[in-house]
Design a protein around this motif. Structure first.
Motif, mmCIF file in Angstrom:
data_model
loop_
_atom_site.group_PDB
_atom_site.id
_atom_site.type_symbol
_atom_site.label_atom_id
_atom_site.label_comp_id
_atom_site.label_asym_id
_atom_site.label_seq_id
_atom_site.Cartn_x
_atom_site.Cartn_y
_atom_site.Cartn_z
ATOM 1 N N LYS A 85 0.788 -1.053 -0.081
ATOM 2 C CA LYS A 85 0.132 0.012 0.016
ATOM 3 C C LYS A 85 0.789 1.370 -0.015
ATOM 4 N N ALA A 89 0.915 4.148 -2.827
ATOM 5 C CA ALA A 89 0.885 5.772 -2.384
ATOM 6 C C ALA A 89 1.879 6.500 -3.142
ATOM 7 N N TRP A 92 1.452 7.053 -6.793
ATOM 8 C CA TRP A 92 0.426 7.884 -7.078
ATOM 9 C C TRP A 92 1.076 9.388 -6.803
ATOM 10 N N ASP A 104 -7.764 11.011 -11.464
ATOM 11 C CA ASP A 104 -7.013 9.918 -10.350
ATOM 12 C C ASP A 104 -6.319 10.575 -9.105
ATOM 13 N N ALA A 107 -9.169 11.433 -6.999
ATOM 14 C CA ALA A 107 -9.551 10.157 -6.090
ATOM 15 C C ALA A 107 -8.550 9.881 -5.026
ATOM 16 N N PHE A 108 -7.226 9.910 -5.468
ATOM 17 C CA PHE A 108 -6.261 9.824 -4.181
ATOM 18 C C PHE A 108 -6.399 10.540 -3.192
ATOM 19 N N GLU A 110 -9.167 12.067 -2.021
ATOM 20 C CA GLU A 110 -10.312 12.073 -1.377
ATOM 21 C C GLU A 110 -10.324 10.758 -0.638
ATOM 22 N N ARG A 111 -9.372 9.935 -0.677
ATOM 23 C CA ARG A 111 -9.637 8.540 0.001
ATOM 24 C C ARG A 111 -9.728 8.695 1.598
ATOM 25 N N GLU A 112 -10.253 7.747 2.078
ATOM 26 C CA GLU A 112 -10.705 7.723 3.670
ATOM 27 C C GLU A 112 -9.264 7.380 4.308
ATOM 28 N N ASN A 113 -9.081 7.831 5.508
ATOM 29 C CA ASN A 113 -7.796 7.443 6.596
ATOM 30 C C ASN A 113 -7.825 5.990 6.468
ATOM 31 N N ASP A 114 -6.718 5.288 6.033
ATOM 32 C CA ASP A 114 -6.380 4.193 5.975
ATOM 33 C C ASP A 114 -5.000 3.751 6.595
ATOM 34 N N SER A 117 -2.562 6.484 4.378
ATOM 35 C CA SER A 117 -2.873 8.066 4.492
ATOM 36 C C SER A 117 -2.479 8.624 5.808
#
Length: 126
Positions: A85, A89, A92, A104, A107-108, A110-114, A117
Motif C-alpha cells: 500500500k 501511495a 500515486w 486519479d 480520487a487519491f 479524497e480517499r479515507e484514512n487507512d 494515508s
C-alpha cells in the motif's frame, strides 16, 4: 506484492493445521515416556539432570517456537501487504510529475484514512 503478502499471511493457517496434526499424534504418547514421580529414568528424561533440560522443557520450548513462527507468518504477511500500500501511495504521489490524470489525483486525495494515508484533524471554522 499485496497478493504475496496475503499468501504469506495465509500460510499461517496451513502451518497451524500441520502442527496441530503432529501435536495430536505426539500428545497421546507422552504418558508412555514414563512417570517422573516414580521412575528415576523417566525423571531424568522428562525433567533433565545436571543443568540439562529434559523432554518436557524441550517440548514446551518447541511449542512456544512453533507458536511464534505462526505469529510471524501473520505479521510478515500483514507487513508486506502494508508495504504494498505504501508503494502504491508513492506511485500515486510520483504521478504528479508525470502528467497524471486529474481525476486519479483527486480520487487519491479524497480517499479515507487507512493504513497508508496520514490522518488529519478537522478544522473548525468560526
Amino acid at each position: 506484492m499485496e497478493s504475496s503478502g496475503k499468501a504469506i499471511h495465509g500460510e499461517d493457517g496451513d502451518f497451524a493445521r500441520k502442527i496441530s496434526r503432529l501435536h495430536a499424534e505426539l500428545e497421546p504418547l507422552i504418558p508412555y515416556f514414563g512417570n517422573p514421580a516414580s521412575d528415576e529414568a523417566a525423571r531424568i528424561f522428562r525433567r533433565g539432570a545436571d543443568g540439562h533440560p529434559g523432554f518436557d522443557s524441550a517440548y514446551e520450548d518447541l511449542s512456544t517456537a512453533l507458536d511464534n513462527l505462526g505469529k510471524a507468518y501473520r505479521d510478515i504477511g500483514s507487513a508486506v501487504v502494508a508495504m504494498s500500500k505504501n508503494v502504491k501511495a508513492a506511485d500515486w504521489a510520483s504521478m504528479v510529475d508525470r502528467n497524471a490524470s486529474v481525476r486519479d489525483l483527486v480520487a487519491f486525495a479524497e480517499r479515507e484514512n487507512d493504513e497508508v494515508s496520514v490522518p488529519t484533524t478537522p478544522v473548525e471554522r468560526a
